[in-house]
Design an enzyme around this catalytic site. Structure first.
Site, mmCIF file in Angstrom:
data_model
loop_
_atom_site.group_PDB
_atom_site.id
_atom_site.type_symbol
_atom_site.label_atom_id
_atom_site.label_comp_id
_atom_site.label_asym_id
_atom_site.label_seq_id
_atom_site.Cartn_x
_atom_site.Cartn_y
_atom_site.Cartn_z
ATOM 1 N N ARG A 81 37.736 52.971 45.769
ATOM 2 C CA ARG A 81 38.724 52.434 46.740
ATOM 3 C C ARG A 81 39.080 53.861 47.367
ATOM 4 O O ARG A 81 39.216 54.733 47.192
ATOM 5 C CB ARG A 81 40.185 52.137 45.907
ATOM 6 C CG ARG A 81 40.099 50.658 45.594
ATOM 7 C CD ARG A 81 39.910 49.585 46.478
ATOM 8 N NE ARG A 81 39.908 48.155 45.828
ATOM 9 C CZ ARG A 81 38.897 47.480 45.606
ATOM 10 N NH1 ARG A 81 37.567 47.806 45.794
ATOM 11 N NH2 ARG A 81 38.971 46.304 45.032
ATOM 12 N N GLU A 94 41.711 51.313 55.298
ATOM 13 C CA GLU A 94 40.614 50.290 55.834
ATOM 14 C C GLU A 94 41.420 49.037 56.737
ATOM 15 O O GLU A 94 42.477 48.702 56.447
ATOM 16 C CB GLU A 94 40.326 49.523 54.494
ATOM 17 C CG GLU A 94 38.861 49.759 54.463
ATOM 18 C CD GLU A 94 38.336 49.206 53.032
ATOM 19 O OE1 GLU A 94 38.330 50.175 52.134
ATOM 20 O OE2 GLU A 94 37.737 48.136 52.906
ATOM 21 N N HIS A 99 32.453 48.643 53.517
ATOM 22 C CA HIS A 99 33.047 47.999 52.202
ATOM 23 C C HIS A 99 31.889 46.856 51.825
ATOM 24 O O HIS A 99 32.327 45.672 51.816
ATOM 25 C CB HIS A 99 34.412 47.310 52.531
ATOM 26 C CG HIS A 99 35.143 47.141 50.938
ATOM 27 N ND1 HIS A 99 36.637 47.538 50.651
ATOM 28 C CD2 HIS A 99 34.399 47.015 49.880
ATOM 29 C CE1 HIS A 99 36.766 47.219 49.383
ATOM 30 N NE2 HIS A 99 35.724 47.077 48.854
HETATM 31 P P1 NAP Z 1 35.942 49.347 34.970
HETATM 32 O O1 NAP Z 1 34.758 48.591 34.147
HETATM 33 O O2 NAP Z 1 37.541 49.134 34.567
HETATM 34 O O3 NAP Z 1 35.876 51.053 35.015
HETATM 35 C C1 NAP Z 1 36.819 51.868 35.305
HETATM 36 C C2 NAP Z 1 36.588 53.099 34.806
HETATM 37 O O4 NAP Z 1 37.580 54.129 35.527
HETATM 38 C C3 NAP Z 1 36.741 53.207 33.235
HETATM 39 O O5 NAP Z 1 35.767 53.806 32.511
HETATM 40 C C4 NAP Z 1 38.138 53.764 33.189
HETATM 41 O O6 NAP Z 1 37.916 54.442 31.816
HETATM 42 C C5 NAP Z 1 38.021 54.768 34.257
HETATM 43 N N1 NAP Z 1 39.394 55.018 34.676
HETATM 44 C C6 NAP Z 1 40.375 54.502 34.705
HETATM 45 N N2 NAP Z 1 41.326 55.553 35.123
HETATM 46 C C7 NAP Z 1 41.148 56.584 35.007
HETATM 47 C C8 NAP Z 1 41.670 57.980 35.067
HETATM 48 N N3 NAP Z 1 42.840 58.055 35.665
HETATM 49 N N4 NAP Z 1 40.848 59.008 35.049
HETATM 50 C C9 NAP Z 1 39.451 58.899 34.772
HETATM 51 N N5 NAP Z 1 38.693 57.477 34.655
HETATM 52 C C10 NAP Z 1 39.584 56.738 34.833
HETATM 53 O O7 NAP Z 1 35.892 48.931 36.520
HETATM 54 P P2 NAP Z 1 34.721 48.584 37.478
HETATM 55 O O8 NAP Z 1 34.192 46.960 37.225
HETATM 56 O O9 NAP Z 1 33.430 49.569 37.049
HETATM 57 O O10 NAP Z 1 35.067 48.752 38.965
HETATM 58 C C11 NAP Z 1 35.602 50.110 39.298
HETATM 59 C C12 NAP Z 1 36.127 49.995 40.577
HETATM 60 O O11 NAP Z 1 35.275 49.782 41.456
HETATM 61 C C13 NAP Z 1 36.955 48.512 40.917
HETATM 62 O O12 NAP Z 1 38.539 48.829 40.383
HETATM 63 C C14 NAP Z 1 37.077 48.748 42.377
HETATM 64 O O13 NAP Z 1 38.209 49.172 42.989
HETATM 65 C C15 NAP Z 1 35.842 49.314 42.968
HETATM 66 N N6 NAP Z 1 34.992 48.289 43.464
HETATM 67 C C16 NAP Z 1 34.494 48.543 44.614
HETATM 68 C C17 NAP Z 1 33.456 47.791 45.187
HETATM 69 C C18 NAP Z 1 32.926 47.840 46.581
HETATM 70 O O14 NAP Z 1 32.830 46.730 47.227
HETATM 71 N N7 NAP Z 1 33.010 49.144 47.282
HETATM 72 C C19 NAP Z 1 32.952 46.667 44.611
HETATM 73 C C20 NAP Z 1 33.281 46.363 43.115
HETATM 74 C C21 NAP Z 1 34.177 47.263 42.685
HETATM 75 P P3 NAP Z 1 38.139 53.897 30.320
HETATM 76 O O15 NAP Z 1 36.937 53.020 30.476
HETATM 77 O O16 NAP Z 1 38.160 54.893 29.319
HETATM 78 O O17 NAP Z 1 39.396 52.751 30.439
#
Ligand code: NAP
Length: 326
Positions: free
Chosen positions: A239, A268, A286
């Protein structure tokens, strides 16, 4: 009995609408744009379920406007920083997202940005189209080698781990951070859990995959950019506000890092002034999950979450399971 009423805040792939329409009375926002707050308040009134977008601000007033019949807001995204989850839980409304189905597409886009910046693909494309290409030469438009480098993954969750596998395919060493270590991920990939500062200092490429939360807002700012190698590339498909964009533009102009690949932006769709003029960035609007297959699967997942909630079941991708235990 009347079919339940579902409002969809932006047109989504037909397969998902067909699934919803086979069980529900579905209304789709007819405009090809996001609704403003007043339009959203009016549109969701009296609905049994809402399928919403990351561009919709699902605040307490919107959740209240939906009213007591409403069982679920199904977000058409994995990130849910646009939704007031606490308010939804208090109102007994389930919130769901679309995890996993978009991980490969988003990691692919992150890797595409990395390759584009490192190998100056966008810059080279513009140069060639402008008719400036006069023939091969040995020191022209040199990029940075990608294979065999060190990848730093910040947020090794679903997408971060897929990105790590892409990097392994390019023979990279892996460093990562998360809120806790991931032994299975380490065993499968050889990734090393380090603190954020160590990762920033040692990685050639830093790819962000954390959710946007108060703890991750401006996770990468002036101090962090100064820790990175001058030859490093920052990739953000998470994000926009995870990065302090003013500090990033300053660092790119000053040559503190080599370049950046960005799919998401702090304000955005506005771009930080100066960003679009920089040659050492690749920017996409995006597009992380934007493939035909992934957007269809996201729609089907959101529709299944809605249908489960309407049947009185807990939806499969529920983010607030306690919502209907109040
Ligand atoms: P996820 O499986 O929940 O992974 C998030 C990771 O971030 C987890 O490993 C978590 O650690 C870690 N984390 C959370 N808070 C943190 C912090 N303060 N410091 C360090 N690490 C931290 O989520 P995901 O499915 O991979 O998606 C991630 C993000 O990508 C989404 O939330 C979304 O905003 C973004 N996204 C963007 C697009 C796009 O179109 N560009 C598409 C899809 C997603 P733990 O595992 O230890 O809890």
């Amino acid at each position: 009995m009347d079919k339940p009423k579902v409002y969809v805040t932006w047109r989504i792939p037909e397969a998902a609408l067909d699934l919803l329409e086979s069980h529900c009375h579905v209304t789709v926002n007819p405009a090809d744009r996001a609704l403003n707050n007043d339009e959203l308040l009016a549109a969701v009134r009296g609905c049994d379920a809402v399928l919403c977008m990351l561009t919709d601000d699902i605040n307490d007033a919107v959740l209240a406007a939906a009213g007591p019949r409403c069982k679920i807001f199904a977000n058409y995204a994995v990130g849910y920083n646009n939704i007031d989850i606490a308010s939804a839980t208090g109102r007994g409304i389930y919130i769901t997202n679309t995890p996993d189905v978009l991980s490969a597409a988003t990691a692919d886009l992150a890797f595409a940005l990395l390759l584009a910046v490192a190998r100056r693909v966008v810059e080279g494309d513009g140069f060639t189209r402008a008719g400036k290409f006069m023939g091969w030469s040995p020191l022209f438009m040199l990029g940075r080698e990608v294979s065999g480098k060190t990848m730093g993954i910040i947020g090794a969750g679903r997408i971060g781990q897929v990105m790590a596998r892409r990097a392994r395919g390019f023979d990279m060493e892996l460093l990562y951070t998360a809120t806790s270590p991931k032994p299975d991920f380490e065993a499968a990939t050889g990734a090393r859990y380090v603190d954020k500062d160590t990762l920033l200092q040692e990685a050639d490429f830093v790819s962000l995959h954390v959710p946007l939360t108060p703890a991750t807002w401006h996770l990468i700012g002036e101090r962090e950019l100064k820790l990175m190698k001058q030859t490093a590339i920052l990739i953000n498909t998470a994000r926009g506000a995870v990065v302090d964009e003013k500090a990033l533009v300053a660092a790119l102009i000053a040559g503190e890092i080599w370049g950046a690949g960005l799919d998401v932006f702090e304000q955005e769709p506005e771009l930080e002034p100066g960003l679009a003029e920089l040659g050492n960035v690749a920017i996409t609007p995006h597009l992380g999950s934007s493939t035909v297959e992934t957007r269809t699967n996201m729609g089907l997942l959101a529709a299944r979450n809605i249908l489960a909630a309407l049947r009185g079941e807990k939806p499969p991708n529920c983010l607030n399971l306690s919502a209907r235990n109040q």
